[in-house]
Scaffold this motif. Sequence first.
Motif, PDB file in Angstrom:
ATOM      1  N   THR A   1      12.570  11.638  -9.215  1.00  0.00           N
ATOM      2  CA  THR A   1      11.115  12.158  -9.706  1.00  0.00           C
ATOM      3  C   THR A   1      10.289  10.666 -10.131  1.00  0.00           C
ATOM      4  OG1 THR A   1      12.031  14.215 -10.896  1.00  0.00           O
ATOM      5  CG2 THR A   1       9.927  13.312 -11.260  1.00  0.00           C
ATOM      6  N   PHE A   2       9.028  10.648  -9.349  1.00  0.00           N
ATOM      7  CA  PHE A   2       8.280   9.678  -9.657  1.00  0.00           C
ATOM      8  C   PHE A   2       6.796  10.158  -9.885  1.00  0.00           C
ATOM      9  CE2 PHE A   2      10.962   8.728  -5.895  1.00  0.00           C
ATOM     10  CZ  PHE A   2      11.228   7.429  -6.118  1.00  0.00           C
ATOM     11  N   ARG A   3       6.454   9.116 -11.020  1.00  0.00           N
ATOM     12  CA  ARG A   3       4.830   9.223 -11.517  1.00  0.00           C
ATOM     13  C   ARG A   3       3.926   8.908 -10.509  1.00  0.00           C
ATOM     14  NH1 ARG A   3       4.344   5.763 -14.831  1.00  0.00           N
ATOM     15  NH2 ARG A   3       6.394   4.935 -14.799  1.00  0.00           N
ATOM     16  N   TYR A   4       2.786   9.028 -10.450  1.00  0.00           N
ATOM     17  CA  TYR A   4       1.737   8.900  -9.637  1.00  0.00           C
ATOM     18  C   TYR A   4       1.400   7.309  -9.693  1.00  0.00           C
ATOM     19  CZ  TYR A   4      -2.872   8.176  -7.560  1.00  0.00           C
ATOM     20  OH  TYR A   4      -3.887   7.725  -6.832  1.00  0.00           O
ATOM     21  N   GLU A   5       1.605   6.992 -11.019  1.00  0.00           N
ATOM     22  CA  GLU A   5       0.923   5.382 -10.972  1.00  0.00           C
ATOM     23  C   GLU A   5       2.161   4.545 -10.281  1.00  0.00           C
ATOM     24  OE1 GLU A   5      -1.754   3.865 -12.053  1.00  0.00           O
ATOM     25  OE2 GLU A   5      -2.664   5.718 -12.081  1.00  0.00           O
ATOM     26  N   GLU A   6       3.462   5.096 -10.536  1.00  0.00           N
ATOM     27  CA  GLU A   6       4.376   4.434  -9.987  1.00  0.00           C
ATOM     28  C   GLU A   6       4.288   4.273  -8.601  1.00  0.00           C
ATOM     29  OE1 GLU A   6       9.570   4.609 -10.287  1.00  0.00           O
ATOM     30  OE2 GLU A   6       8.159   6.244 -11.077  1.00  0.00           O
ATOM     31  N   LEU A   7       4.181   5.229  -7.822  1.00  0.00           N
ATOM     32  CA  LEU A   7       3.892   5.261  -6.385  1.00  0.00           C
ATOM     33  C   LEU A   7       2.567   4.563  -5.826  1.00  0.00           C
ATOM     34  CD1 LEU A   7       5.534   8.787  -5.303  1.00  0.00           C
ATOM     35  CD2 LEU A   7       6.652   6.516  -5.505  1.00  0.00           C
ATOM     36  N   LYS A   8       1.717   4.733  -6.807  1.00  0.00           N
ATOM     37  CA  LYS A   8       0.379   4.074  -6.164  1.00  0.00           C
ATOM     38  C   LYS A   8       0.745   2.654  -6.298  1.00  0.00           C
ATOM     39  CE  LYS A   8      -4.241   2.966  -7.683  1.00  0.00           C
ATOM     40  NZ  LYS A   8      -5.310   3.335  -8.615  1.00  0.00           N
ATOM     41  N   ALA A   9       1.540   2.114  -7.024  1.00  0.00           N
ATOM     42  CA  ALA A   9       1.993   0.599  -7.086  1.00  0.00           C
ATOM     43  C   ALA A   9       2.775   0.234  -6.081  1.00  0.00           C
ATOM     44  CB  ALA A   9       2.496   0.043  -8.533  1.00  0.00           C
ATOM     45  N   PHE A  10       3.792   0.988  -5.880  1.00  0.00           N
ATOM     46  CA  PHE A  10       4.658   1.099  -4.764  1.00  0.00           C
ATOM     47  C   PHE A  10       3.853   0.820  -3.472  1.00  0.00           C
ATOM     48  CE2 PHE A  10       6.897   3.106  -1.243  1.00  0.00           C
ATOM     49  CZ  PHE A  10       8.006   1.916  -1.080  1.00  0.00           C
ATOM     50  N   MET A  11       3.059   1.819  -3.097  1.00  0.00           N
ATOM     51  CA  MET A  11       2.213   1.579  -1.936  1.00  0.00           C
ATOM     52  C   MET A  11       1.296   0.489  -1.817  1.00  0.00           C
ATOM     53  SD  MET A  11       3.443   3.942   0.078  1.00  0.00           S
ATOM     54  CE  MET A  11       2.312   3.658   1.392  1.00  0.00           C
ATOM     55  N   GLU A  12       0.655  -0.040  -2.817  1.00  0.00           N
ATOM     56  CA  GLU A  12      -0.136  -1.066  -2.949  1.00  0.00           C
ATOM     57  C   GLU A  12       0.588  -2.324  -2.677  1.00  0.00           C
ATOM     58  OE1 GLU A  12      -2.024  -1.025  -6.619  1.00  0.00           O
ATOM     59  OE2 GLU A  12      -3.833   0.631  -5.996  1.00  0.00           O
ATOM     60  N   THR A  13       1.709  -2.367  -3.115  1.00  0.00           N
ATOM     61  CA  THR A  13       2.641  -3.629  -2.794  1.00  0.00           C
ATOM     62  C   THR A  13       3.121  -3.708  -1.424  1.00  0.00           C
ATOM     63  OG1 THR A  13       3.610  -3.570  -5.207  1.00  0.00           O
ATOM     64  CG2 THR A  13       4.804  -4.613  -3.597  1.00  0.00           C
ATOM     65  N   THR A  14       3.375  -2.448  -0.929  1.00  0.00           N
ATOM     66  CA  THR A  14       3.751  -2.265   0.420  1.00  0.00           C
ATOM     67  C   THR A  14       2.791  -2.821   1.173  1.00  0.00           C
ATOM     68  OG1 THR A  14       5.284  -0.564  -0.207  1.00  0.00           O
ATOM     69  CG2 THR A  14       4.842  -0.849   2.186  1.00  0.00           C
ATOM     70  N   VAL A  15       1.688  -2.297   1.298  1.00  0.00           N
ATOM     71  CA  VAL A  15       0.556  -2.451   2.064  1.00  0.00           C
ATOM     72  C   VAL A  15       0.114  -4.122   1.896  1.00  0.00           C
ATOM     73  CG1 VAL A  15      -2.180  -2.242   2.067  1.00  0.00           C
ATOM     74  CG2 VAL A  15      -0.691  -0.524   1.847  1.00  0.00           C
ATOM     75  N   LYS A  16       0.272  -4.510   0.645  1.00  0.00           N
ATOM     76  CA  LYS A  16      -0.121  -6.088   0.521  1.00  0.00           C
ATOM     77  C   LYS A  16       1.083  -7.004   1.411  1.00  0.00           C
ATOM     78  CE  LYS A  16      -0.584  -9.547  -2.861  1.00  0.00           C
ATOM     79  NZ  LYS A  16      -0.616  -9.941  -4.283  1.00  0.00           N
ATOM     80  N   ALA A  17       2.355  -6.519   1.348  1.00  0.00           N
ATOM     81  CA  ALA A  17       3.355  -7.309   1.793  1.00  0.00           C
ATOM     82  C   ALA A  17       3.114  -7.190   3.636  1.00  0.00           C
ATOM     83  CB  ALA A  17       4.389  -6.473   1.816  1.00  0.00           C
ATOM     84  N   TYR A  18       2.240  -6.183   3.896  1.00  0.00           N
ATOM     85  CA  TYR A  18       2.050  -5.767   5.322  1.00  0.00           C
ATOM     86  C   TYR A  18       0.783  -6.627   5.832  1.00  0.00           C
ATOM     87  CZ  TYR A  18       1.587  -3.351   9.920  1.00  0.00           C
ATOM     88  OH  TYR A  18       1.595  -3.144  11.303  1.00  0.00           O
ATOM     89  N   SER A  19      -0.223  -6.845   4.881  1.00  0.00           N
ATOM     90  CA  SER A  19      -1.494  -7.190   5.335  1.00  0.00           C
ATOM     91  C   SER A  19      -1.647  -8.641   6.113  1.00  0.00           C
ATOM     92  CB  SER A  19      -2.204  -7.376   4.074  1.00  0.00           C
ATOM     93  OG  SER A  19      -1.641  -8.284   3.130  1.00  0.00           O
ATOM     94  N   SER A  20      -0.743  -9.517   5.987  1.00  0.00           N
ATOM     95  CA  SER A  20      -0.710 -10.533   6.712  1.00  0.00           C
ATOM     96  C   SER A  20      -0.437 -10.346   8.030  1.00  0.00           C
ATOM     97  CB  SER A  20       0.038 -11.808   6.275  1.00  0.00           C
ATOM     98  OG  SER A  20       1.286 -11.383   6.249  1.00  0.00           O
ATOM     99  N   TYR A  21       0.499  -9.540   8.486  1.00  0.00           N
ATOM    100  CA  TYR A  21       0.981  -8.985   9.762  1.00  0.00           C
ATOM    101  C   TYR A  21      -0.237  -8.250  10.515  1.00  0.00           C
ATOM    102  CZ  TYR A  21       3.696  -7.085  13.792  1.00  0.00           C
ATOM    103  OH  TYR A  21       4.126  -6.564  14.686  1.00  0.00           O
ATOM    104  N   ALA A  22      -0.798  -7.326   9.547  1.00  0.00           N
ATOM    105  CA  ALA A  22      -2.126  -6.387  10.078  1.00  0.00           C
ATOM    106  C   ALA A  22      -2.992  -7.304  10.524  1.00  0.00           C
ATOM    107  CB  ALA A  22      -2.429  -5.647   8.857  1.00  0.00           C
ATOM    108  N   GLY A  23      -3.425  -8.433   9.639  1.00  0.00           N
ATOM    109  CA  GLY A  23      -4.395  -9.581   9.936  1.00  0.00           C
ATOM    110  C   GLY A  23      -4.145 -10.102  11.368  1.00  0.00           C
ATOM    111  N   ILE A  24      -2.877 -10.459  11.913  1.00  0.00           N
ATOM    112  CA  ILE A  24      -2.597 -10.937  13.072  1.00  0.00           C
ATOM    113  C   ILE A  24      -2.738  -9.863  14.317  1.00  0.00           C
ATOM    114  CG2 ILE A  24      -0.487 -11.743  14.697  1.00  0.00           C
ATOM    115  CD1 ILE A  24       0.405 -13.149  12.025  1.00  0.00           C
ATOM    116  N   LEU A  25      -2.179  -8.721  13.877  1.00  0.00           N
ATOM    117  CA  LEU A  25      -2.639  -7.569  14.973  1.00  0.00           C
ATOM    118  C   LEU A  25      -3.861  -7.354  15.110  1.00  0.00           C
ATOM    119  CD1 LEU A  25       0.475  -4.992  13.881  1.00  0.00           C
ATOM    120  CD2 LEU A  25       0.324  -6.858  15.777  1.00  0.00           C
ATOM    121  N   LEU A  26      -4.834  -7.373  14.156  1.00  0.00           N
ATOM    122  CA  LEU A  26      -6.092  -7.187  14.401  1.00  0.00           C
ATOM    123  C   LEU A  26      -6.788  -8.271  14.951  1.00  0.00           C
ATOM    124  CD1 LEU A  26      -7.159  -5.825  10.874  1.00  0.00           C
ATOM    125  CD2 LEU A  26      -7.331  -4.625  12.791  1.00  0.00           C
TER     126      LEU A  26
END
Length: 758
Positions: free
Chosen positions: A146-171
Amino acid sequence: MEDQMTISVRDLVSYVYRTGSIDERFQSNTALVEGTAIHQEVQKTYRDGDEKELFLQHEFQQEGIVLLVQGRCDGLLQREDGPVVDEIKSTARELEELDEDTHPVYWAQAKGYAFMYMHDHHLNHIVVQLTYVQKKTKDKKRMRRTFRYEELKAFMETTVKAYSSYAGILLHIREQKKRTVPDLEFPFSGYRKGQRKLAGSVYRTIKEKRHLFAQAPTGIGKTISTLFPAVKAFAEGGLDRIYYLTAKTITRSTAEEALQLMEKEGLEIRSVTLTAKDKICFQEETICQPEYCEFADGYYDRINGAIVDILRKETTMTRHTVEEYARKHRVCPFEFSLDLSDVADVVIGDYNYIFDPRVALKRLLPEKKKKTTLLVDEAHNLVERAREMYSSKLGKRDLETVAEDWRGEQEEVARAADSVVKDLARLEDPKTPHKQLDEIPGALEEGVERFINQAEPVLQERGEDVRKEHLQDVYFQSQNFLRILELVDDHYRFIGDSSAGDFQLTLFCLDPSLVLRKVSGGFRSSTFFSATLSPFAYYKEMLGGSKEDYILQLPSPYDSDQIDVQITPLSTRYKNRQETSRAIAERLDEQAGHLQGNHLFFFPSYQYMELVYDAFRNVSDYKAVMQERGMDEDRREDFLSQFVPGGNLIGFAVLGGIFSEGVDLRGDRLNGVAVVGIGLAPRSFERELIMDYFKSKGRNGYDYAYVYPGMNKVLQAGGRLIRSEKDHGIIQLIDDRFLTRKYLQLLPEEWGNYRMMK
């Protein structure tokens, strides 16, 4: 304005959270198909009100990038205590081996879906469920968190941040492509005769999502004339990737050179060349296990850094480039190239990456195929290759060995192998070594499936065992047998063969056109092209063409007076070869004397080549070299390197072999070609079945089975001679059958002004 890109939940979390090593100690190559079936079985058990394949998406903003994350949730279950996000995964492992920490990527994917659903429905908490299904037993194991909203929101924001430098290269890569493709000019001062028409036809085919069959003669510049318009089609939108497919390594190099020419004109895109695993592997043996190979050990811990590094610094990622960066980052070069194919704009490789069901890239999902075009070079080769790909064999001796190896230790495996051996023995007829069978009993199919199920857990066990290598080979043969059996229809025949002291059951594909049409139909468009799609109607039919497809037949760009075509009416039939070998050697010597320079002489077999070679050495003073059996790449290069401008070298080679196609000896590197024989394949049981099949379809069965494939080899060999507007030379065709109406009609128009030699 912020840049935007779309990514699936699965691809996002796979990039960020994948870790560990490549371990191909054993991997089932039917995982995707099995997984889909298992998903559907689980989804059938859902209650009324539950949803399956629920589409979800959410926008994230990170460092000036808008990332649209989307995907389909396996299940959204409505339960009394609230909704449950269900993620279904099939596994070959025993369920008791799995715990909540076994697959962090699976949890990450499910959490991504859960967050998007929570956000859309303003929920404070949600239950996430992983449903594991054991592939063999179909038993299920469910894990819930079971997950709380804030917990999953932080998880996805961390995930997207980890991907962002690679996303920048692809863009950045995407922006380079978007900026440079529209302004790209044809990388030569002008078009050769027919080149513009071919390029325009390819562009139109891609734009209109159609299929094209094109015969473009040698020297027209087929590679640039297909790649250039395909690259230009990127600007139209809806096309993300080009697959340039060929059977020859040298043709892949030509495609790389074409891309480099366009790069000099300002093009900025990424391409990768796929090289067979056994050729590019850094180790002496291709064993993909972390304890054996340092490049497999920790691969997923280092691969993201390797991908970012090479994409920042390189555009045309050839085999050499891939190897260089693979060594630098200590990653497996083969898997590295496959990972790069996910982001490259152009992928260059063998036919099998698309057409062979055993090795076709599973990562090319249907939605990606719809944005991919196929350019199939030297497409005449695909007919026989496809017959091989879509045929399958099962041998009794191999299964007997498995039973002997594992008896008393893995009795279930031994018994399952014994059962298949007995079923095969019932089909065996010692009186008739080669036999067409009317049907395959259902018991055999069930027995093969049972053997696969029993062998799989043994192969998954850790620990070294020399017997496993043979077991794994038979396992994959059996899997392929069942896979091909699903394709069997009236295009197939069952063959029992006990001629070699073993009994082999073959599912023989007579006509691969139906499967080829189905495979290519999944892509946005496809262009099948060759210098020798002749006769055109035959190759269009065999490659899966239909009435709706575009066709293009271009004349040769060269003048007929560039070629001195000679037909020498000597018999090359098997029964006459000994008595005519000296006369043929004398004609070949006369050719070399008539036009000083380098010559290549082609023969239908090694044995015949060696016979005439010996006779030639007795009648001629010219230096001669002969193709060896089983030449590796280095020896091939050594052979070709001897053909230098101004030389007087005679080369003896095999028709349909490594030197009769894809070899480009321009100018004075080659001055003459001779083809001895009409290229007919030896009569065989399989060829006779092909002949009978097409005869029953109202075609000329003999031509389909023997004449057309044979003459294609002749035309390919002759095509080695004239490679540019400045080339001149002799083509001598030695066989009296070349003067019959059937064969004269199959000669190219520019060979029409032939001289008959005495």
